[in-house]
Design an enzyme around this catalytic site. Structure first.
Site, PDB file in Angstrom:
ATOM      1  CE  LYS A 209      -3.055   2.758   2.960  1.00 49.10           C
ATOM      2  NZ  LYS A 209      -3.775   2.867   4.238  1.00 49.10           N
TER       3      LYS A 209
ATOM      4  CD  GLU B  27      -6.273   8.558  10.692  1.00 44.95           C
ATOM      5  OE1 GLU B  27      -5.627   7.514  10.833  1.00 44.95           O
ATOM      6  OE2 GLU B  27      -6.705   8.948   9.596  1.00 44.95           O
TER       7      GLU B  27
END
Length: 432
Positions: free
Chosen positions: A193, A238
């Protein structure tokens, strides 16, 4: 934003400096119903700080002292500086809660190679609210604490006028090409990723008052942490790490889908997100990276078996809350350093993903995607990831950022659409 004075430039840690004189007093919560409304008009975007969510948190103004650093040791140097000046501080704290007493607001550069400085700022005045508690902290370098000042609503910020937007480092098409190259490398086995970001330049007719942005972000995105530190302004969903009296928590977001505004359709989209193999794979990498990092600092850790869907105004994310009990002397900033960069903003494996980012993004992220938040003298604090944000480069201009997690199943045009959705909070706040 503001150039440091000679006293602010970090030198050897043993350098003599005036001790901080800090006083925290309790005030009626009714006086701080609107934290952002107490911020005075700033001469410079870097003159105010904010960390506010759902009407609670911290705001501040003025600057007593500042620490700036670059390089791979930026976290360690900042932490040592903070420990040194708080150890020397003269403190009277009548509230004694996390976020009272000496407070530093911080924003750290994403990369050790960035030309942008990481910064810790100690404001002259901090106003806080938490539940039924409210307080004011004043900090000086004088022999006596600053005199109490009445808390009064300030003049509303002015509209910056028409704002124009333009691709900054890469056009949408060139960024889509970078996404396709990243997918090819993932499919070739180079990495699992990588998170690729793009930037957009926003230019207004008039000066952009950071209070204008903060107020509009709070109105539209009250479930996020609305922040401002040294000219970096945004609304992050976040929470990288929160440390409070030995308990550490981290909220991991990875896997995103744009909302339509139709509740029944969005509910169906939430279900598809929760079942998406591509998004679940991306999310798993991010959760694993956070859990592995916190394990080194905790005696126990709890990682839920599956994520939940976090609904924000414009997008939905797969989310997991990780929690643990810290068993060493780590401060919140040290824990943030151990978690940064997580797979949510970098990729997996980290070292390889970082190299791909440096090659394909063709920009310096600055403090975008780095930790942003605050820390008190005990080391407790809250550090989010600087997402959905913009960095001032002129009084009427900001550089906006958005990033997307790229895995084997990613499609370039879908990622472009996701980046547009993630730019929406700042564009809307600016009036675009």
């Amino acid at each position: 934003m503001t150039s440091p004075s000679p006293d602010d430039v970090p030198g050897p840690l043993g350098l003599s400096r005036p001790a901080l004189v800090v006083r925290t007093i309790s005030v009626p919560a009714a006086q701080v119903d609107d934290l952002l409304g107490l911020l005075p008009p700033p001469a410079d975007a870097g003159d105010i700080v904010s960390w506010v969510r759902k009407g609670e948190g911290l705001v501040g103004w003025g600057t007593v002292t500042t620490f700036r650093s670059r390089g791979s040791d930026r976290f360690a140097r900042a932490q040592e500086w903070w420990r040194t000046i708080t150890a020397e501080a003269i403190v009277r704290d009548d509230v004694d809660e996390p976020g009272t007493g000496p407070i530093a607001f911080g924003s750290m550069a994403y990369s050790a190679d960035s030309q942008t400085e990481s910064v810790l700022v100690v404001p002259e005045v901090v106003v806080g609210r938490r539940g039924g508690l409210a307080w004011v902290t004043t900090t000086t370098t004088e022999a006596v604490p600053a005199a109490d000042e009445p808390l009064e609503p300030q003049p509303a910020p002015a509209d910056p006028g028409v704002v124009t937007f333009a691709d900054r480092d890469l056009t949408k098409q060139r960024w889509a090409d970078a996404v396709e190259e990243a997918v090819a490398r993932i499919n070739g086995g180079d990495l699992d990723k990588v998170v690729l970001a793009r930037s957009v330049q926003a230019t207004a007719e008039e000066r952009i008052d950071p209070r204008w942005l903060l107020t509009r972000l709070t109105q539209d995105y009250d479930t996020t942490w609305v922040f401002a530190v040294d000219g970096l302004v945004g609304a992050t969903p976040e929470m990288l790490v929160r440390l409070e009296r030995g308990l550490v928590t981290s909220r991991v977001l990875a896997g995103t889908i744009q909302r339509t505004g139709d509740d029944s359709h969005d509910l169906a989209l939430a279900g598809s997100l929760a079942r998406s193999s591509k998004d679940l794979e991306e999310h798993e990498y991010a959760v694993r990276s956070v859990a592995d990092a916190l394990t080194d600092h905790t005696s126990s850790i709890n990682v839920p078996d599956s994520p939940f869907v976090l609904h924000l105004n414009n997008v939905m994310h797969l989310a997991t809350d990780v929690a643990g009990v810290v068993d060493d002397s780590s401060t919140s900033l040290a824990l943030a350093a151990s978690l940064h960069p997580s797979a949510a903003v970098c990729g997996t494996p980290t070292t390889h993903a970082d190299r791909v980012i440096a090659e394909l993004e063709q920009m310096d992220r600055g403090r975008y995607a780095g930790p942003v938040g605050w820390m008190d003298a005990s080391g407790d604090g809250e550090w989010g990831i600087a997402l959905r944000c913009g960095s001032y480069d002129a009084p009427n201009s900001l550089r906006l950022y958005a990033g997307c997690g790229i895995v084997a199943g990613s499609r370039a045009q879908d990622e472009v659409a996701e980046s547009v959705a993630k730019l929406l909070p700042m564009r809307t706040a600016l009036g675009g």
